[in-house]
Every structure is written in structure tokens, then in C-alpha cells.
Design an enzyme around this catalytic site. Structure first.
Site, PDB file in Angstrom:
ATOM      1  N   GLY A   8      15.275  -0.875  -4.255  1.00  0.00           N
ATOM      2  CA  GLY A   8      14.524   0.198  -3.613  1.00  0.00           C
ATOM      3  C   GLY A   8      13.071  -0.159  -3.393  1.00  0.00           C
TER       4      GLY A   8
ATOM      5  CB  ALA B   1      16.524   2.812  -7.643  1.00  0.00           C
TER       6      ALA B   1
ATOM      7  CD  GLU C   5      19.961  -2.657  -3.668  1.00  0.00           C
ATOM      8  OE1 GLU C   5      18.941  -2.012  -3.409  1.00  0.00           O
ATOM      9  OE2 GLU C   5      20.127  -3.846  -3.307  1.00  0.00           O
TER      10      GLU C   5
ATOM     11  CD  GLU D 244      16.911   0.000   0.045  1.00  0.00           C
ATOM     12  OE1 GLU D 244      17.903   0.174   0.766  1.00  0.00           O
ATOM     13  OE2 GLU D 244      16.805   0.501  -1.104  1.00  0.00           O
TER      14      GLU D 244
END
Length: 258
Positions: free
Chosen positions: A109, A66, A132, A112
Site C-alpha cells: 500500500g 498496509a 501482497e 500504491e
């Protein structure tokens, strides 16, 4: 299809392709990219001539996570109100098969996002991880759930708690990816698989995907019942009649998607 700032879209016969296009940020997922990606996927999903979808990035990175710049100073309330993670729910509503063609870094992300797809084709240089923990948070777009289902509790713990990354071959060994190919072949392999799927009976493909996802996200007894209902429902379709007639008549079926 609309003009986009952070993605590129094209069609290869019956396959819709979306390429993440923020090379200066290793395709980090910011709010604009997520919005445009989901809009493009939904547009392809609603197009009758498209039977399967592919998401890809660059050779260097599928998506390196992200965009931390958008989140670093945000409060919990601001994150809740923005609900960037909620964009991932839109992927789950895409009914056509979705393949991730992954090269290079596939982290946070980005990982994911790849796990939200139905299949993953990885290049030999792909690296997968959920880092993360190194910035004081945890995966928030399904990483703790999908990764654990894919590789089991022990390895998911090590990846999420201690930032272990997986090579492409390790990901293949643990069932995270379908194929590992040379970097220059990753998109062509994904396109080949997508084209083969797109040539099959459209309703059966969509309902098979739905049934498999239901099985992955529910108890076995519920999944068996849901699968049976979808199986019986397909016998209301013209494609079922055509497919079985074609088999008996030893010819190629002519799918109509109805």
C-alpha cells in the site's frame, strides 16, 4: 491545521508537507493514518496560499505496506464495509500537484500511495515492491493498474506474481520515479520541485495535472479532446492574460490564481 496522531504537517512557503509518522510500524498504513493523511491533503489542497504538496516518510521507510493486523481476520464483507482502499480515491481528487519523497522501504500500500502521487523523488536506498502475493492477496489500491501502466506488463507480472523488488536506479530506469538522489537530499529535492511548481500559474498547473491524468486514464482521442478544452478554458483566466503580457513585456508574471 488539526492535531494528528500518525502524521506531521508543516508548510514551507507555498508547499504543504505531510510526513507519515508511525516509525514503530515502518509507517504501515492503518485506517487512522489513511484518514488523517487524506484529511491533511484535502486541507492543504483547499488552502489558497499552498501551490503544491509533498508526502514523505522516514529514512528507513516511506511506508512498508498496509497494516496487516487490521486485515488478517477480516471477512470479505467487513473489508467491503470498512472500505479502507476507498480512501485512495480521495488522493485522485486532490487538484494540486503532489510529490512523493521516498526513502527506504516503499512496499504494498505504501508503493500504491507513492504511485498515486504525480511525481516521485527517490533516495538511493529506496526499494519498491508489491509483496501482497506473499500473504495470499493482490494489490487492492491500484497497484496492478498503475504499475502496469508505468513499467509494462512483463515487469509488473514479475513484481506482483513473484515479489520482485526494484532498487531506486531500476525504478528510475523503468520510469517509475523522476529523480534518484542521496538519502539526505530526498526531501530537499522534492521541496525544490514543489516550490518551483507552486510559483507557476495556479490554474494552468491544476488543469495541466487534470489533463495529464485524463490522458493516463483514457484513450488518446478522449485525452486530446479533454486537453483542448482545458487549453481553451484557460483563456478565460486573468493569469493567462498576465502570463502572456509578462512574456511580451519581458518581466516576471504576477500570478493571481484566477
Amino acid at each position: 491545521m488539526s492535531e494528528y496522531q500518525t502524521i506531521l504537517c508543516e508548510k514551507h512557503d507555498k508547499v504543504g508537507v505531510v510526513k507519515l509518522n508511525r516509525p514503530q510500524a515502518l509507517n504501515a498504513l492503518n485506517s487512522t493514518l489513511l484518514q488523517e493523511l487524506m484529511d491533511a491533503l484535502e486541507a492543504f489542497d483547499s488552502e489558497p496560499a499552498v501551490g503544491a504538496l509533498v508526502i514523505t516518510g522516514s529514512e528507513r521507510a516511506f511506508a512498508a505496506g498496509a497494516d496487516i493486523k487490521e486485515m488478517a481476520d477480516a471477512s470479505a464483507l467487513e473489508m467491503f464495509q470498512r472500505d479502507m482502499v476507498g480512501q485512495f480515491d480521495r488522493i485522485r481528487r486532490v487538484r494540486k500537484p503532489l510529490i512523493a519523497a521516498v526513502s527506504g522501504w516503499c512496499l504494498g500500500g505504501g508503493f500504491e500511495l507513492a504511485m498515486s502521487c504525480d511525481m516521485i523523488v527517490a533516495s538511493e536506498n529506496a526499494r519498491f515492491g508489491q509483496p501482497e502475493i506473499t500473504i495470499g492477496v493482490i494489490p487492492g489500491a491500484g497497484g496492478t493498474q498503475r504499475l502496469t501502466r508505468a513499467v509494462g506488463k512483463a515487469l509488473a507480472m514479475e513484481m506482483i506474481l513473484n515479489n520482485r523488488t526494484l532498487t531506486a536506479q531500476e525504478a528510475l530506469q523503468h520510469g517509475l520515479v523522476n529523480h534518484v538522489v542521496p538519502t539526505e537530499e530526498v526531501l530537499s529535492m522534492a521541496l525544490r520541485i514543489a516550490a518551483e511548481i507552486a510559483a507557476r500559474a495556479p490554474l494552468a498547473v491544476r488543469l495541466a495535472k487534470e489533463a495529464i491524468n485524463f490522458a493516463d486514464e483514457s484513450f488518446l482521442s478522449n485525452g486530446l479532446l479533454h486537453e483542448r478544452r482545458m487549453f481553451y478554458f484557460l483563456f478565460t483566466s486573468d493569469d493567462q492574460k498576465e502570463g502572456m503580457r509578462a512574456f511580451l513585456e519581458k518581466r516576471a508574471p504576477n500570478w493571481q490564481g484566477k
